[in-house]
Design a protein around this motif. Sequence first.
Motif, PDB file in Angstrom:
ATOM      1  N   ILE A  18     -52.335 -17.277 -31.589  1.00 57.76           N
ATOM      2  CA  ILE A  18     -52.931 -18.598 -31.863  1.00 57.76           C
ATOM      3  C   ILE A  18     -51.970 -19.421 -32.703  1.00 57.76           C
ATOM      4  N   ALA A  19     -51.429 -18.836 -33.759  1.00 56.80           N
ATOM      5  CA  ALA A  19     -50.553 -19.577 -34.676  1.00 56.80           C
ATOM      6  C   ALA A  19     -49.361 -20.152 -33.924  1.00 56.80           C
ATOM      7  N   GLU A  20     -48.814 -19.376 -32.984  1.00 58.44           N
ATOM      8  CA  GLU A  20     -47.614 -19.838 -32.270  1.00 58.44           C
ATOM      9  C   GLU A  20     -47.972 -20.497 -30.937  1.00 58.44           C
ATOM     10  N   LEU A  21     -49.262 -20.575 -30.680  1.00 62.59           N
ATOM     11  CA  LEU A  21     -49.775 -21.180 -29.450  1.00 62.59           C
ATOM     12  C   LEU A  21     -49.167 -20.536 -28.202  1.00 62.59           C
ATOM     13  N   ASP A  22     -48.995 -19.230 -28.329  1.00 64.37           N
ATOM     14  CA  ASP A  22     -48.500 -18.436 -27.205  1.00 64.37           C
ATOM     15  C   ASP A  22     -49.762 -17.824 -26.576  1.00 64.37           C
ATOM     16  N   VAL A  23     -50.520 -18.675 -25.860  1.00 70.57           N
ATOM     17  CA  VAL A  23     -51.908 -18.319 -25.556  1.00 70.57           C
ATOM     18  C   VAL A  23     -52.185 -17.995 -24.076  1.00 70.57           C
ATOM     19  N   ASP A  24     -51.123 -17.889 -23.281  1.00 66.78           N
ATOM     20  CA  ASP A  24     -51.343 -17.640 -21.844  1.00 66.78           C
ATOM     21  C   ASP A  24     -52.196 -16.403 -21.571  1.00 66.78           C
TER      22      ASP A  24
ATOM     23  N   SER B  88     -51.785 -25.397 -41.163  1.00 65.97           N
ATOM     24  CA  SER B  88     -50.680 -25.491 -42.131  1.00 65.97           C
ATOM     25  C   SER B  88     -49.430 -26.068 -41.470  1.00 65.97           C
ATOM     26  N   ARG B  89     -49.186 -25.637 -40.235  1.00 61.65           N
ATOM     27  CA  ARG B  89     -47.997 -26.158 -39.538  1.00 61.65           C
ATOM     28  C   ARG B  89     -48.157 -27.646 -39.238  1.00 61.65           C
TER      29      ARG B  89
ATOM     30  N   THR C 240     -59.508 -17.084 -36.558  1.00 64.86           N
ATOM     31  CA  THR C 240     -59.635 -18.123 -37.591  1.00 64.86           C
ATOM     32  C   THR C 240     -58.372 -18.159 -38.455  1.00 64.86           C
ATOM     33  N   LYS C 241     -57.841 -16.982 -38.750  1.00 66.78           N
ATOM     34  CA  LYS C 241     -56.605 -16.894 -39.532  1.00 66.78           C
ATOM     35  C   LYS C 241     -55.474 -17.622 -38.789  1.00 66.78           C
ATOM     36  N   GLY C 242     -55.418 -17.437 -37.487  1.00 73.33           N
ATOM     37  CA  GLY C 242     -54.409 -18.128 -36.672  1.00 73.33           C
ATOM     38  C   GLY C 242     -54.603 -19.631 -36.711  1.00 73.33           C
ATOM     39  N   MET C 243     -55.882 -20.064 -36.660  1.00 76.14           N
ATOM     40  CA  MET C 243     -56.183 -21.506 -36.713  1.00 76.14           C
ATOM     41  C   MET C 243     -55.759 -22.089 -38.061  1.00 76.14           C
TER      42      MET C 243
END
Length: 210
Positions: free
Chosen positions: A11-17, A49-50, A41-44
Motif C-alpha cells: 500500500i505504501a509504495e502503491l505496488d497494488v497489482d 506522510s509521503r 491502515t499502517k500503509g495508508m
Amino acid sequence: MTMLEDITKMIAELDVDNIATIIQHELDTGTNPEEVLRALTKGMDEVGSRYERNEYFLTELVLAGETMKEVFAIIKPHLVAEEQDDGKLIVVATVKGDNHDIGKNILIAMLLSAGFEVLDLGMDCPKEKIIDAVREHGAKVVALSCLLTMTMKEIPLIDEALKAAGLRDDVKMIVGGAPLSMELAKKLGADDYGADAIDGVRRIRALLEG
Ligand code: B12
C-alpha cells in the motif's frame, strides 16, 4: 519480512497489482482480518506522510483510497458477526466538508460485526442531518469521523447543536480520524476518542454501559 509487513509496504509504495490476491490468500489461510486491516491502515498512514512530503500527489491518494475500498470488500465477509445487540443504534457520519469515508466504513463494518445497528449518514454530513437522526431514533451514541484539520471545527458545532436541541444529555459523542487525539476530542466537546475501529467499538460499548 512477514506477509503483513509486505501488505503495509504494498500500500505504501502503491505496488497494488497483486494485493487483492495476497489478502485473499492470507484470509483463507487463517490470518486474523483485524490484523490485515491494521497492516493496511499502517500503509495508508505512510501514503499520507509521503503526500505531506510532496513525494505523492492527489493521484496517489486516490489510488490508495480506491485500493483500500477494493480490498476492504474482500475482508468484510471475514469479520465474524456476533449476536445482535438490540436497540443499540449508532449514528455514524463523516463531518461536513470532509470526503474521507474509508475509516468510517471500517468502523461501521466492525460495529455491525459486533452486533450493533448502524445508521450511516455518509460523508460530508451537515450537522442538521445528525441532529435529526439522533432525535428520530433516540440514538445513544453518535460516532463522527474527521480526517481534516480544517473540518475539526464541525465537532463543537455538532456538540452545540445537540445541546440547543436538548439532546446532548442523552447522547454520547465519540470521534476519530487522523488529526484527532483524546485531548483534542475532549477540547472539541466530544465524550470520547477512538484511535482505530477496534478501539472505537470497545469504547462505544463502554459508553453505552456507563
Ligand atoms: C485516501 C485519502 C484520501 C482520499 C479519500 C477517499 C475516501 N473515499 O475516503 C481522497 C483522494 C478523496 C482524499 C482527498 C483529500 N485529502 Co486525503 N487522505 C487520504 C489518506 C491517504 C488515507 C485516509 C484513509 O482512508 N486511511 C485509512 C483509514 C482506514 O484510516 P482512517 O480514515 O484514519 O480511519 C481509521 C481511524 O482513524 C479510525 N477512525 C476514523 N474515523 C473514526 C471515527 C470514530 C468515531 C472512531 C472511533 C474511529 C475512527 O478508525 C479507522 C479504522 O481503523 C490520508 C492519510 C492518513 N494517514 O489518514 C489523507 C489525508 C487525510 N488527506 C489529506 C488531504 C489534505 C486531502 C485533500 C485536502 C487533498 C486535496 N488537496 O484535495 C482532499 C480533501 C477532500 C475532502 N474534502 O475531504 C490530509 C489531511 C491533512 C489535515 N490534517 O488536514 C491527509 C492526512 C494526508 C496528509 N498527510 O497530508 N484523501
